[in-house]
Write an enzyme that holds these catalytic residues in place. Structure first.
Site: not given
Ligand code: 13P
Ligand code: G3H
Ligand code: ZN
Length: 284
Positions: A104, A82, A50
């Site tokens: 995104d 992500d 992420s």
């Molecule tokens: P959660 O943290 O709700 O499991 O979501 C994860 C997610 O969608 C990362 O892109």
């Molecule tokens: O995209 C969703 C993740 O669960 C949140 O990510 O807080 O690590 O950026 P982050």
């Molecule tokens: Zn997500």
């Protein structure tokens, strides 16, 4: 085995009617936990980074950890960006060895989301990397989504058909009532909308914000065409709760390995459960 393109895993999931788990990785222990869980369950798996993970650990560290983990196990592993924020970030991921990226553009007007996604697809495809895009707005649990707003925020099925046709993307993240983070109440998934999207979209569908969604709802979403299920929060909870428990039992502990080792085990347990729930156990 080495890192593989995500699209390969999702196409097999499509043929087999199951979903592949995409687990957010923030540190070495979680990367190791995802690899160990996938190997134990003989399952294909996706490791994803992420924006927060990139900020915390660094893109190159995450890529190196995932590459090392993938080479050490006998199951296919994809490394995915992500919620990618820009074309430039996607380029950095391609250079770092990611085998999949998400762009995104969900906050952009439709035409701009399509234009940005097309640009990413052209570049990623040239080097064999898969692309996920998002249409509709997946909330955070902090965004209080009221039913009246749902139509404006959730993915429009006709737009989804147009979006996939015009971008050539490999997988589509949809907004159907899930949200990132911990749910305050029970999430209400719009399965009719998912079925309508599925009728217009022939590529694998991605479910974000899947932590805390009841098991039967996850099964129904997979039945309706979800092929990638994202899990972050449930791993964080298991990991940190185990750290807390270890430290509560031994407040004098000063060896990080004595805290992080058990936390890694807790992460393995939750990831294995999810892999079984998604139907991907034994599919590697
Ligand atoms: P959660 O943290 O709700 O499991 O979501 C994860 C997610 O969608 C990362 O892109
Ligand atoms: O995209 C969703 C993740 O669960 C949140 O990510 O807080 O690590 O950026 P982050
Ligand atoms: Zn997500």
């Amino acid at each position: 085995m080495g890192l593989v393109p995500m699209v390969q895993l999702l196409q097999q999931a499509e043929a087999g009617g199951y979903a592949v788990g995409a687990f957010n990785c923030n540190n070495m222990e979680i990367v190791q936990a995802v690899a160990a869980a996938a190997e134990a369950e003989k399952a294909p798996v996706i490791m994803q980074a992420s924006q927060g993970a990139i900020k915390y650990a660094g893109l190159d560290y995450i890529a190196a950890l995932a590459r090392t983990a993938a080479a050490a196990v006998n199951v296919p592993v994809a490394l995915h960006l992500d919620h990618g924020t820009s074309f430039e970030q996607v380029m950095r991921c391609l250079r770092a060895g990611f085998t999949s990226v998400m762009i995104d553009g969900s906050r952009l007007p439709l035409a701009e989301n399509i234009a940005l996604t097309r640009q990413v697809v052209a570049a990623a495809r040239a080097v064999g990397v898969s692309v996920e895009a998002e249409l509709g707005k997946i909330g955070g649990t902090e965004d209080d989504i009221h039913v009246a707003d749902a139509d404006a925020l959730f993915t429009d099925p006709d737009e989804a058909g147009q979006f996939v046709r015009e971008t050539g993307v490999d997988a589509l993240a949809v907004a159907i009532g899930t949200a990132h983070g911990r749910y305050r109440g029970e999430p209400q998934l719009d399965f009719d909308r998912l079925a309508a999207i599925r009728a217009r979209v022939q590529i694998p569908i991605v479910l974000h914000g899947s932590s805390g969604v009841p098991d039967e709802d996850i099964r129904e979403a997979i039945r309706l065409g979800v092929r990638k299920v994202n899990i972050d929060t449930n791993i964080r909870e298991a990991f940190v709760e185990r750290c807390r428990a270890v430290l509560a039992g031994n407040p004098e502990e000063i060896d990080p390995r004595k805290v992080l080792g058990p936390a890694r085990e807790a992460a393995v347990e939750v990831i294995r459960e999810k892999i079984r729930l998604f139907g991907s156990a034994g599919k590697a």
